[in-house]
Scaffold this motif. Structure first.
Motif, short mmCIF file in Angstrom:
data_model
loop_
_atom_site.label_atom_id
_atom_site.label_comp_id
_atom_site.label_asym_id
_atom_site.label_seq_id
_atom_site.Cartn_x
_atom_site.Cartn_y
_atom_site.Cartn_z
N GLU A 92 0.82 -1.21 0.00
CA GLU A 92 0.00 0.00 0.00
C GLU A 92 0.85 1.26 0.00
OE1 GLU A 92 -3.48 2.05 2.82
OE2 GLU A 92 -2.05 0.58 3.67
N SER A 93 1.83 1.32 0.88
CA SER A 93 2.65 2.53 1.00
C SER A 93 3.51 2.73 -0.25
CB SER A 93 3.53 2.46 2.25
OG SER A 93 4.36 1.31 2.21
N ALA A 94 4.08 1.64 -0.80
CA ALA A 94 4.90 1.76 -2.01
C ALA A 94 4.07 2.25 -3.19
CB ALA A 94 5.56 0.43 -2.33
N THR A 95 2.84 1.79 -3.28
CA THR A 95 1.97 2.22 -4.37
C THR A 95 1.60 3.68 -4.23
OG1 THR A 95 1.08 -0.03 -4.55
CG2 THR A 95 -0.19 1.74 -5.57
N ILE A 96 1.26 4.11 -2.99
CA ILE A 96 0.93 5.52 -2.77
C ILE A 96 2.14 6.40 -3.05
CG2 ILE A 96 0.25 7.21 -1.04
CD1 ILE A 96 -1.38 5.00 0.32
N ALA A 97 3.31 5.98 -2.56
CA ALA A 97 4.53 6.76 -2.78
C ALA A 97 4.83 6.88 -4.27
CB ALA A 97 5.70 6.12 -2.04
N ALA A 113 1.41 7.20 6.84
CA ALA A 113 1.85 8.46 6.24
C ALA A 113 3.36 8.62 6.38
CB ALA A 113 1.13 9.64 6.88
N GLY A 114 3.90 8.25 7.53
CA GLY A 114 5.35 8.33 7.74
C GLY A 114 6.09 7.39 6.80
N VAL A 115 5.53 6.18 6.61
CA VAL A 115 6.16 5.23 5.69
C VAL A 115 6.19 5.81 4.28
CG1 VAL A 115 6.00 2.92 4.68
CG2 VAL A 115 5.45 3.26 7.11
N VAL A 116 5.06 6.39 3.86
CA VAL A 116 4.98 6.96 2.51
C VAL A 116 5.97 8.11 2.35
CG1 VAL A 116 3.49 8.26 0.94
CG2 VAL A 116 2.60 6.25 2.14
N ILE A 117 6.08 8.96 3.39
CA ILE A 117 7.03 10.08 3.31
C ILE A 117 8.45 9.57 3.14
CG2 ILE A 117 8.05 11.97 4.64
CD1 ILE A 117 5.26 12.44 5.84
N ALA A 118 8.81 8.57 3.92
CA ALA A 118 10.17 8.01 3.83
C ALA A 118 10.41 7.38 2.46
CB ALA A 118 10.38 7.00 4.95
N GLN A 119 9.47 6.59 1.99
CA GLN A 119 9.64 5.92 0.70
C GLN A 119 9.69 6.92 -0.45
OE1 GLN A 119 6.34 3.19 0.68
NE2 GLN A 119 7.48 1.57 1.75
N THR A 120 8.85 7.96 -0.39
CA THR A 120 8.83 8.96 -1.46
C THR A 120 10.17 9.69 -1.54
OG1 THR A 120 6.45 9.29 -1.17
CG2 THR A 120 7.66 11.03 -2.32
N TYR A 179 14.22 0.38 4.01
CA TYR A 179 14.29 0.01 5.42
C TYR A 179 14.82 1.15 6.29
CZ TYR A 179 16.13 -1.97 9.75
OH TYR A 179 16.42 -2.20 11.06
N GLY A 180 16.00 1.71 5.92
CA GLY A 180 16.69 2.65 6.79
C GLY A 180 15.88 3.86 7.16
N ALA A 181 15.37 4.60 6.18
CA ALA A 181 14.60 5.81 6.45
C ALA A 181 13.28 5.47 7.13
CB ALA A 181 14.34 6.58 5.16
N THR A 182 12.69 4.33 6.75
CA THR A 182 11.39 3.94 7.31
C THR A 182 11.50 3.60 8.79
OG1 THR A 182 10.73 3.09 5.16
CG2 THR A 182 9.46 2.34 7.06
N VAL A 183 12.55 2.86 9.14
CA VAL A 183 12.65 2.41 10.53
C VAL A 183 12.86 3.57 11.49
CG1 VAL A 183 15.14 2.02 10.69
CG2 VAL A 183 13.57 0.49 11.92
N LEU A 184 13.46 4.68 11.01
CA LEU A 184 13.64 5.84 11.88
C LEU A 184 12.39 6.71 11.93
CD1 LEU A 184 17.28 7.06 11.10
CD2 LEU A 184 16.47 5.83 13.09
#
Length: 662
Positions: free
Chosen positions: A54-59, A127-134, A198-203
């Motif tokens: 879901e987050s990868a698709t939104i990003a 939302a945080g996951v999407v921000i990091a992935q984007t 992984y890195g940006a998401t986990v923080l």
């Protein structure tokens, strides 16, 4: 021995890399096939998978929405701002993912102004996951799309504009269609990078777990066994996405589309030809600077078939683009008959435009090419396909056509909308000589039968003479001479114009007396032989004026020496020695040398009975000789040059009666 790709060192090196990439995956699959707990029943596995998808698709969707316009802008922009933005786009790739997470915390963390505005909802959430992935994955699409946009020929967008398409339509129908493979690859890389982040998401968003974070937690708590399930799911998702990305709908529909095109063309071929239209005479007053090159051309055409002739870099294509409207209203005034077109957009001028080279829209069949204009008439398109001998090729793609066929398609596409004016930018320069000659004759026939109004850009004097009634000679962004074809060829306004018209004989001389030119012999203290005197119109030039004179090679006649009769008793005949004789089938070209060591080119269709080294006579009719003062400031154009002799074929009277030598 024939070269075999399998024995190339490059093939072996590529094979070693492929083996290195495949062995870990094979080892994992072997381990996965063994019995034991692989973690498929671990709580939280499937929600983590869904969160990642879901987050990868939104990003990816967000990157697509904002990244494609940015990539387009970067591809077309120059200057420090564009370079700075391009550098910023690369920074997320250069930063380690963990550092990217730290940078994002300063922006959207719970204690930042933006984070407080959302009550900390931008972290520890989807939302945080999407921000990091984007942030981490976005550059992959932008870089790929920018490269794809840079590969789109701007001439194709101009061509679409000339066919009536407005900017938005040009972007979707031309630019996006051509750049689509690169954009598709960028979207694929963006989605795969996002789902694996992984890195940006986990923080930034430790919860909810994404699949990479879930896998790390399982590895930290239970070791390798229960990480097999999330790894297998990630591998399976990646394989499915890669397979889906390889599907090309146009390929699946290609065969059907070809049959549809052929049917449509066959239906249109029964239609009637073009209807008579009002001839268009172009007037222009241009003064524009593009890339440091200034073009200043002012002319009011008296014919509806004109040619713009000049060397490469002279400003010919720039003049044509100004007439078409590609340079905008600031280029100067343009009128079609009495209609002022200066502020009329390209798409509203109702033009037919054939650019340089084989400019066809990639991926479109012949039929789709010829009906691409917004106001294309399918019936008329079919008629032009038949007239240009393209019937039966309607379903073919550009790569399946020869150079001559591509040029015919480009011409049919321009004519299928019954244009008011047809603009041709060196349309035959890239073709082989036989094909070029055939298409020239074809266009000349169409001009005569369909009454086409044309503006032709060319560097070939023969092409200009064949396809235009009026010729404009330009060089260095300036108009050197303009007028009816016969007058321009018969009386070039300057030596520079004569060269551009392909007239090879430019010989220095001195006015010896009214109506007489002196070709002085080389300085030789041991010789007192006078130089050759040639009868020619000299106008009001005083004796002693240095001039350049010319005569067209086909206006020179070779004659044998008369036995027992001095050459100077034969009017307009002069002695020479043959240097070279070249028989090229349809005509013979000779190089002869006059007294004073001056070369003269001769072209004739008559039988030639002389050989190199023979002495003979050449006839130089005074009315066919044109001369100019040799001073540089008097050979810059019509205003500063002087055509001293009359042309042929009724071009006009001489400035004074020719004076025969005494």
């Amino acid at each position: 021995m024939k070269y075999r790709a399998s024995r190339s060192p490059l093939t072996w090196l590529g094979g070693l890399l492929a083996l290195y990439l495949a062995v870990p995956l094979i080892a994992f699959l072997i381990r996965l096939a063994q019995p034991g707990d692989r973690g498929f029943d671990t709580p939280g596995l499937w929600p983590a998978l869904w969160t990642s998808i879901e987050s990868a698709t939104i990003a990816t969707a967000l990157v697509c929405l904002f990244g494609i316009p940015m990539a387009r802008w970067l591809a077309r922009s120059r200057g420090p701002v564009a370079r700075a933005v391009g550098g910023l786009v690369l920074l997320p790739i250069a930063l380690p993912p963990v550092m990217s997470g730290l940078v994002l915390i300063y922006l959207v963390g719970p204690y930042s102004r933006l984070g407080e505005l959302f009550n900390g909802g931008l972290t520890e959430s989807v939302a945080g996951v999407v921000i990091a992935q984007t942030f981490v994955a976005g550059p992959f699409l932008i870089i790929a799309a920018r490269t794809a946009f840079q590969g789109v020929d701007p001439a194709l967008e101009d061509l679409a504009a000339s066919l009536g398409h407005r900017p938005a339509a040009r972007f979707w129908l031309v630019t996006m269609r051509i750049a689509a493979p690169g954009i598709r690859a960028g979207l694929l890389l963006t989605w795969l990078r996002a789902i694996g982040e992984y890195g940006a998401t986990v923080l930034l968003a430790y919860h909810p777990y994404t699949l990479p974070v879930f896998t790390y937690v399982q590895f930290s708590s239970t070791g390798i066994p229960t990480t097999q399930a999330p790894t297998a799911l990630a591998l399976g998702v990646a394989i499915v996405v890669l397979i889906v990305a390889e599907i090309r709908l146009p390929r699946l529909l290609a065969g059907r589309g070809g049959r549809v095109d052929a049917t449509a063309a066959a239906t249109g071929a029964s239609g009637s030809g073009p209807q008579p239209v009002e001839p268009v005479r172009v007037s222009m007053n241009l003064d524009v600077v593009v890339g440091g090159f200034r073009l200043v051309v002012a002319h009011e055409a008296a014919s509806h078939r004109i040619a713009i002739l000049g060397p490469s870099g002279a400003g010919k294509s720039m003049t044509l683009r100004a007439i078409a409207g590609f340079l905008g209203p600031d280029a100067g005034e343009v009128r079609f008959n009495s209609d002022v077109m200066t502020r009329v957009t390209v798409e509203a001028r109702h033009l037919g435009y054939v650019p340089q080279g084989h400019t066809l829209f990639p991926g479109r069949s012949v039929w789709q090419q010829v009906v691409f204009a917004t106001d294309a008439d399918p019936s008329l398109a079919g008629w032009w396909l038949r007239t240009l001998r393209l019937d039966g090729l309607a379903g073919r793609l550009p790569g399946q056509l020869s150079g001559g066929q591509k040029q015919r398609v480009a011409l049919a596409r321009a004519l299928a909308r019954a244009p008011r004016l047809l603009l041709l930018d060196e349309p035959f320069s890239a073709l082989d000589a036989p094909v070029r000659e055939e298409l020239r004759r074809e266009l000349r026939r169409l001009q005569r039968e369909a009454g086409l109004s044309t503006v032709l850009v060319t560097h070939d004097p023969e092409e200009a003479a064949l396809l235009a009634d009026e010729i404009l000679v330009v060089a260095d962004g300036r108009l050197l001479q303009a007028g009816p074809r016969a007058e321009v060829f018969a009386r070039p306004a300057s030596p520079q114009v004569a060269r551009l018209l392909g007239i090879p004989n430019l010989i220095p001389a001195t006015v010896a007396a009214p109506g007489l030119l002196a070709l002085d012999a080389p300085t030789d203290a041991a010789s007192e032989a006078p130089g050759l005197r040639i009868a020619a119109g000299t106008g009001s030039l005083p004796a002693g004026t240095a001039v350049l004179w010319t005569v067209r090679p086909d206006h020179v006649t070779i004659a044998p020496l008369a036995a027992g009769r001095p050459w100077d008793e034969i009017a307009d005949h002069y002695p020479c020695v043959v240097d070279d004789v070249a028989d090229i089938g349809t005509l013979t070209t000779l190089t002869v040398r006059l007294p004073g060591d001056q070369e003269l080119r001769v072209r004739t269709t008559d039988q030639v009975a002389v050989a190199p080294g023979d002495a003979c006579l050449v006839r130089l009719p005074p009315a066919d000789i044109t001369a100019w003062p040799a001073a540089p400031d008097s050979a810059t154009g019509p205003a500063g040059s002087l055509a001293l002799a009359a042309g042929t074929e009724g071009a006009g009277a001489s400035l004074g009666p020719p004076t025969r030598r005494s």
